[in-house]
Design a protein around this motif. Structure first.
Motif, PDB file in Angstrom:
ATOM      1  N   THR A  24      30.740  54.327   5.337  1.00  0.00           N
ATOM      2  CA  THR A  24      31.115  53.509   6.474  1.00  0.00           C
ATOM      3  C   THR A  24      32.332  54.107   7.173  1.00  0.00           C
ATOM      4  OG1 THR A  24      30.310  51.548   5.327  1.00  0.00           O
ATOM      5  CG2 THR A  24      31.766  51.178   7.196  1.00  0.00           C
ATOM      6  N   ALA A  25      32.313  54.060   8.505  1.00  0.00           N
ATOM      7  CA  ALA A  25      33.438  54.569   9.288  1.00  0.00           C
ATOM      8  C   ALA A  25      34.548  53.528   9.325  1.00  0.00           C
ATOM      9  CB  ALA A  25      32.996  54.901  10.711  1.00  0.00           C
ATOM     10  N   SER A  64      30.875  62.253   6.977  1.00  0.00           N
ATOM     11  CA  SER A  64      31.592  61.414   6.021  1.00  0.00           C
ATOM     12  C   SER A  64      32.821  62.121   5.463  1.00  0.00           C
ATOM     13  CB  SER A  64      30.662  61.018   4.862  1.00  0.00           C
ATOM     14  OG  SER A  64      29.528  60.315   5.332  1.00  0.00           O
ATOM     15  N   ALA A  65      32.921  63.438   5.674  1.00  0.00           N
ATOM     16  CA  ALA A  65      34.064  64.202   5.183  1.00  0.00           C
ATOM     17  C   ALA A  65      35.311  63.883   6.006  1.00  0.00           C
ATOM     18  CB  ALA A  65      33.760  65.701   5.261  1.00  0.00           C
ATOM     19  N   ASP A  66      36.469  64.109   5.416  1.00  0.00           N
ATOM     20  CA  ASP A  66      37.730  63.872   6.108  1.00  0.00           C
ATOM     21  C   ASP A  66      37.895  64.846   7.277  1.00  0.00           C
ATOM     22  OD1 ASP A  66      38.368  61.871   4.369  1.00  0.00           O
ATOM     23  OD2 ASP A  66      39.789  63.053   3.184  1.00  0.00           O
ATOM     24  N   TYR A  67      38.482  64.353   8.359  1.00  0.00           N
ATOM     25  CA  TYR A  67      38.827  65.182   9.513  1.00  0.00           C
ATOM     26  C   TYR A  67      40.177  65.830   9.239  1.00  0.00           C
ATOM     27  CZ  TYR A  67      40.350  66.239  14.302  1.00  0.00           C
ATOM     28  OH  TYR A  67      40.817  66.847  15.446  1.00  0.00           O
ATOM     29  N   ASP A  68      40.265  67.148   9.391  1.00  0.00           N
ATOM     30  CA  ASP A  68      41.529  67.830   9.110  1.00  0.00           C
ATOM     31  C   ASP A  68      42.163  68.439  10.358  1.00  0.00           C
ATOM     32  OD1 ASP A  68      39.916  70.010   9.611  1.00  0.00           O
ATOM     33  OD2 ASP A  68      40.043  70.861   7.595  1.00  0.00           O
ATOM     34  N   ALA A  77      43.733  59.092   6.103  1.00  0.00           N
ATOM     35  CA  ALA A  77      42.992  60.249   6.603  1.00  0.00           C
ATOM     36  C   ALA A  77      41.635  59.777   7.116  1.00  0.00           C
ATOM     37  CB  ALA A  77      42.819  61.282   5.501  1.00  0.00           C
ATOM     38  N   PRO A  78      41.334  60.003   8.387  1.00  0.00           N
ATOM     39  CA  PRO A  78      40.073  59.503   8.942  1.00  0.00           C
ATOM     40  C   PRO A  78      38.903  60.415   8.597  1.00  0.00           C
ATOM     41  CG  PRO A  78      41.276  60.655  10.638  1.00  0.00           C
ATOM     42  CD  PRO A  78      42.151  60.666   9.412  1.00  0.00           C
ATOM     43  N   VAL A  83      36.648  59.672  13.725  1.00  0.00           N
ATOM     44  CA  VAL A  83      37.253  60.377  14.855  1.00  0.00           C
ATOM     45  C   VAL A  83      36.290  60.427  16.029  1.00  0.00           C
ATOM     46  CG1 VAL A  83      38.109  62.632  15.641  1.00  0.00           C
ATOM     47  CG2 VAL A  83      38.850  61.710  13.439  1.00  0.00           C
ATOM     48  N   GLU A  84      34.999  60.651  15.761  1.00  0.00           N
ATOM     49  CA  GLU A  84      34.008  60.605  16.844  1.00  0.00           C
ATOM     50  C   GLU A  84      34.086  59.270  17.584  1.00  0.00           C
ATOM     51  OE1 GLU A  84      30.048  63.082  15.831  1.00  0.00           O
ATOM     52  OE2 GLU A  84      30.410  61.406  14.462  1.00  0.00           O
ATOM     53  N   LYS A  85      34.133  58.191  16.822  1.00  0.00           N
ATOM     54  CA  LYS A  85      34.187  56.865  17.430  1.00  0.00           C
ATOM     55  C   LYS A  85      35.494  56.656  18.187  1.00  0.00           C
ATOM     56  CE  LYS A  85      32.550  53.284  15.408  1.00  0.00           C
ATOM     57  NZ  LYS A  85      32.243  52.159  14.488  1.00  0.00           N
ATOM     58  N   GLU A  86      36.595  57.194  17.657  1.00  0.00           N
ATOM     59  CA  GLU A  86      37.878  57.048  18.335  1.00  0.00           C
ATOM     60  C   GLU A  86      37.916  57.847  19.628  1.00  0.00           C
ATOM     61  OE1 GLU A  86      41.836  55.801  19.110  1.00  0.00           O
ATOM     62  OE2 GLU A  86      40.092  54.972  18.055  1.00  0.00           O
ATOM     63  N   VAL A  87      37.304  59.034  19.637  1.00  0.00           N
ATOM     64  CA  VAL A  87      37.203  59.809  20.875  1.00  0.00           C
ATOM     65  C   VAL A  87      36.502  58.968  21.944  1.00  0.00           C
ATOM     66  CG1 VAL A  87      36.068  61.787  21.971  1.00  0.00           C
ATOM     67  CG2 VAL A  87      37.261  62.096  19.799  1.00  0.00           C
TER      68      VAL A  87
END
Length: 264
Positions: A24-25, A64-68, A77-78, A83-87
């Motif tokens: 889940t995001a 599902s992996a962490d964005y670095d 850590a998102p 991050v896609e959804k936040e963009v």
């Protein structure tokens, strides 16, 4: 009894495999204050060039992996999906008051896409901040393989009912795809020609730059769109520039009062 327990465990294990370990995001980002593009629109400095914004979101297991990358600090850590959804959340806050048709589609496998390979999370309809946000809320998790080509093929069919100019926006890490999406992108370009521009936002890790190159190839299919990264569009200024380039043409010498005489 033992046989029944073994059967139940097998079914549970199968379910986990099929779901692709769906994640889940969930993430909390710092508050975002968008730049206001409405004054530039009302003054005639920005001329709308796109009638339909069609968004494709990667909801496969790799998201599902962490964005670095940079630009998205918060309480934890998102994931790349977050991050896609936040963009898209930041873009939604930046889009000015214009008439626009929007849709959101995801791709992956498992419960996140209703056990298919792609899912229409927001059907084509009139844009508003709230309806677009509701479409984003329907992107709940990521899991399974990466059939980006299936989402582009579905977009080809979805867009048949539209008129005017189309911007297809793809967000992905472009990594470990099931098959090349380039043929599907070319078919989309063949179908819609000069009506279409394809844009992409790379949401990947440092060791996934091949995915960024792939997204660049997709955006280059008809020479109209461009590729960028989540880090580049993270700031208010970066997102305003991105939103402007996707949806508008900048007018060099506007006629703000509509009298037929340029303001200069």
């Amino acid at each position: 009894m033992k046989k029944a327990l073994k059967y139940t465990a097998s079914i549970a294990g199968l379910s986990i495999v099929l779901s692709g370990c769906a994640t889940t995001a969930v993430s909390t980002f710092e508050p975002f204050q968008p730049e206001d593009l409405n004054p530039a629109v009302s003054k005639g400095l920005l001329k709308q060039k796109i009638d339909t914004l069609y968004v494709i979101v990667d909801a496969s297991g790799s998201m599902s992996a962490d964005y670095d990358g940079q630009g998205y600090p918060g309480g934890s850590a998102p994931t790349k999906l977050s991050v896609e959804k936040e963009v898209l959340n930041r873009m939604n806050q930046t889009i000015p008051n214009i008439q626009l048709t929007t849709a959101i589609r995801t791709f992956g496998f498992g419960p996140c896409v209703d056990w298919g390979t792609t899912k229409l999370n927001e059907s084509l309809g009139s844009y508003s901040t709230s309806t677009f946000a509701s479409g984003l809320d329907n992107v709940t998790c990521s899991g399974g393989g990466s059939p980006m080509d299936a989402a582009i093929d579905a977009a080809n069919a979805d867009l048949a009912s539209t008129s005017g100019q189309i911007a297809v926006l793809i967000l992905s890490d472009g990594h470990d795809l099931d098959s090349s999406p380039i043929p599907s992108a070319r078919a989309l370009e063949t179908q819609y020609g000069d009506r279409l521009c394809v844009y992409s936002v790379w949401v990947g890790k440092d060791n996934e730059t091949s995915g960024r190159n792939l997204l660049q190839q997709i955006s280059d299919v008809n020479g109209c769109g461009f590729a960028t990264s989540a880090a580049t569009v993270a700031s208010a200024a970066g997102m305003a520039s991105f939103t402007e380039r996707v949806l508008f043409d900048r007018v060099v010498d506007p006629d703000s009062d509509g009298d037929g005489v340029p303001d200069s």
